[in-house]
Design an enzyme around this catalytic site. Structure first.
Site, short mmCIF file in Angstrom:
data_model
loop_
_atom_site.label_atom_id
_atom_site.label_comp_id
_atom_site.label_asym_id
_atom_site.label_seq_id
_atom_site.Cartn_x
_atom_site.Cartn_y
_atom_site.Cartn_z
N ASP A 12 0.84 -1.21 0.00
CA ASP A 12 0.00 0.00 0.00
C ASP A 12 0.87 1.25 0.00
O ASP A 12 1.99 1.24 0.52
CB ASP A 12 -0.90 -0.04 1.25
N ASN A 14 1.28 3.43 -2.87
CA ASN A 14 1.83 3.87 -4.17
C ASN A 14 1.33 5.28 -4.53
O ASN A 14 2.10 6.13 -4.98
CB ASN A 14 1.40 2.92 -5.29
N GLY A 15 0.03 5.50 -4.30
CA GLY A 15 -0.55 6.80 -4.65
C GLY A 15 0.07 7.92 -3.82
O GLY A 15 0.45 8.97 -4.35
N ARG A 16 0.22 7.66 -2.50
CA ARG A 16 0.79 8.70 -1.63
C ARG A 16 2.25 8.99 -1.97
O ARG A 16 2.71 10.12 -1.92
CB ARG A 16 0.65 8.29 -0.15
N HIS A 29 2.61 3.39 -8.93
CA HIS A 29 2.45 1.97 -9.28
C HIS A 29 3.68 1.47 -10.06
O HIS A 29 4.14 0.35 -9.85
CB HIS A 29 1.18 1.75 -10.09
N TRP A 61 -11.82 -2.29 -8.33
CA TRP A 61 -12.50 -1.95 -9.60
C TRP A 61 -13.19 -0.60 -9.50
O TRP A 61 -13.54 0.01 -10.50
CB TRP A 61 -13.55 -3.02 -9.96
N ARG A 63 -11.93 2.11 -8.56
CA ARG A 63 -11.03 3.24 -8.82
C ARG A 63 -11.33 3.86 -10.19
O ARG A 63 -11.99 3.24 -11.01
CB ARG A 63 -9.58 2.74 -8.78
N LEU A 123 10.52 -20.82 -5.18
CA LEU A 123 9.62 -19.92 -4.44
C LEU A 123 8.23 -20.05 -5.06
O LEU A 123 8.11 -20.13 -6.28
CB LEU A 123 10.11 -18.47 -4.57
N ARG A 175 1.99 -5.04 6.09
CA ARG A 175 1.25 -4.00 5.36
C ARG A 175 2.05 -2.72 5.42
O ARG A 175 2.45 -2.27 6.49
CB ARG A 175 -0.14 -3.76 5.95
N ARG A 181 -4.96 -2.07 8.90
CA ARG A 181 -6.17 -2.82 8.57
C ARG A 181 -5.78 -3.98 7.68
O ARG A 181 -4.73 -3.95 7.03
CB ARG A 181 -7.12 -1.97 7.70
N GLU A 194 1.49 -13.28 12.41
CA GLU A 194 1.99 -12.07 13.06
C GLU A 194 1.82 -10.93 12.05
O GLU A 194 2.15 -11.10 10.87
CB GLU A 194 3.49 -12.21 13.39
C1 FPP Z 1 -1.84 0.29 -3.30
O1 FPP Z 1 -1.42 1.60 -3.41
C2 FPP Z 1 -1.40 -0.49 -4.43
C3 FPP Z 1 -2.23 -1.10 -5.33
C4 FPP Z 1 -3.70 -1.06 -5.26
C5 FPP Z 1 -1.68 -1.83 -6.46
C6 FPP Z 1 -0.50 -2.69 -6.17
C7 FPP Z 1 0.09 -3.06 -7.45
C8 FPP Z 1 1.38 -3.02 -7.78
C9 FPP Z 1 2.47 -2.71 -6.83
C10 FPP Z 1 1.78 -3.32 -9.17
C11 FPP Z 1 1.37 -4.62 -9.80
C12 FPP Z 1 1.75 -5.83 -9.07
C13 FPP Z 1 2.45 -6.92 -9.54
C14 FPP Z 1 2.38 -8.13 -8.72
C15 FPP Z 1 3.28 -6.94 -10.74
P1 FPP Z 1 -2.52 2.76 -3.44
O2 FPP Z 1 -2.74 3.13 -4.86
O3 FPP Z 1 -3.76 2.31 -2.73
O4 FPP Z 1 -1.82 3.89 -2.65
P2 FPP Z 1 -2.50 5.03 -1.75
O5 FPP Z 1 -3.23 4.32 -0.64
O6 FPP Z 1 -1.34 5.82 -1.27
O7 FPP Z 1 -3.41 5.80 -2.65
#
Ligand code: FPP
Length: 233
Positions: A12, A14-16, A29, A61, A63, A123, A175, A181, A194
């Site tokens: 989690d 990526n957006g931030r 992402h 979906w 989003r 793996l 996480r 959560r 854990e």
């Molecule tokens: C959450 O960040 C991330 C996701 C919903 C997507 C995760 C996907 C990837 C890392 C890329 C694809 C994966 C593979 C296995 C190749 P968010 O966008 O919810 O961030 P935010 O909460 O900060 O907005």
């Protein structure tokens, strides 16, 4: 140092990560994918046997359409490039989730890579895609009803119908991004995991961060309902 057999990760933030840099969300992402590569390699080096990554939840979906299609394209690109390289590294790849809602093209890629890597045993990489823990439980119930509606169900039988079967349950859930959560990721399978919550955003979660999570895991006393005294015996 005890290396957990199975690690599950909610990737989690990526957006931030992107927002902090005044970049579009999707840039987060793209950076997140780099970390996926690094963490998969590191898990393999450490001897972790199972890694389950939450790539796309059923609720995702909702989003914006452009973000959903960006994520799907990114995944498709990863399957065709990086996942084939993982095959050479003896990684078995499985996708967990509702496969009926994926595009025809992605579904084809998913089936091909699953089949190609099915005999690999270094793996086991599980990608949760169009997945949620509640969906997993409900699909298990429906398959049980369809197969043997009158048979009494035990916990052992039930777990055989979950999408993660026959993998062992994760000992460690990670996480990133400071949220504490589970957000409808694996539920049944987390019964004794854990849970490690870190404020690091996923694009910043490097292999050293994984080492720290494993060190933390080693500091935990896992009692499974027993007392500390019983465990010492
Ligand atoms: C959450 O960040 C991330 C996701 C919903 C997507 C995760 C996907 C990837 C890392 C890329 C694809 C994966 C593979 C296995 C190749 P968010 O966008 O919810 O961030 P935010 O909460 O900060 O907005």
């Amino acid at each position: 140092m005890v290396i957990p057999k199975h690690v599950a990760i909610i990737m989690d933030g990526n957006g931030r990560w992107a927002k902090k840099r005044l970049l579009p969300r999707v840039a987060g992402h793209v950076r997140g994918v780099k970390r996926v590569k690094e963490i998969v390699e590191h898990c393999s080096e450490l001897g972790i046997r199972y890694l389950t990554l939450f790539a796309f939840g059923r609720e995702n979906w909702r989003r914006p359409k452009e973000e959903v299609s960006f994520l799907m394209n990114l995944l498709s690109e990863q399957i065709s490039k990086e996942f084939y390289k993982l095959h050479e590294k003896n990684v078995r790849i499985r996708f967990m989730g509702d496969k009926t809602r994926l595009s025809h093209a992605i579904l084809g890629q998913v089936k091909d890579i699953e089949q190609l890597t099915s005999n690999n045993n270094k793996l086991n990489l599980n990608i949760a895609l169009d997945y949620s823990g509640t969906y997993d439980i409900v699909q298990a119930v429906n398959r049980i009803i369809a197969n043997s509606p009158t048979q009494p169900i035990t916990e052992e039988i039930f777990s055989q119908y979950l999408l993660s079967y026959p993998d062992p349950d994760p000992e460690l859930l990670i996480r990133t991004s400071g949220e504490s959560r589970v957000s409808n990721f694996i539920l049944w399978q987390l019964a004794y995991s854990e849970c490690y919550f870190t404020s690091k955003l996923w694009p910043d979660f490097d292999k050293r961060a994984l080492d720290s999570a494993i060190e933390w895991f080693n500091s935990r006393e896992r009692r499974f309902g027993m007392t500390s005294e019983q465990l010492k015996k």
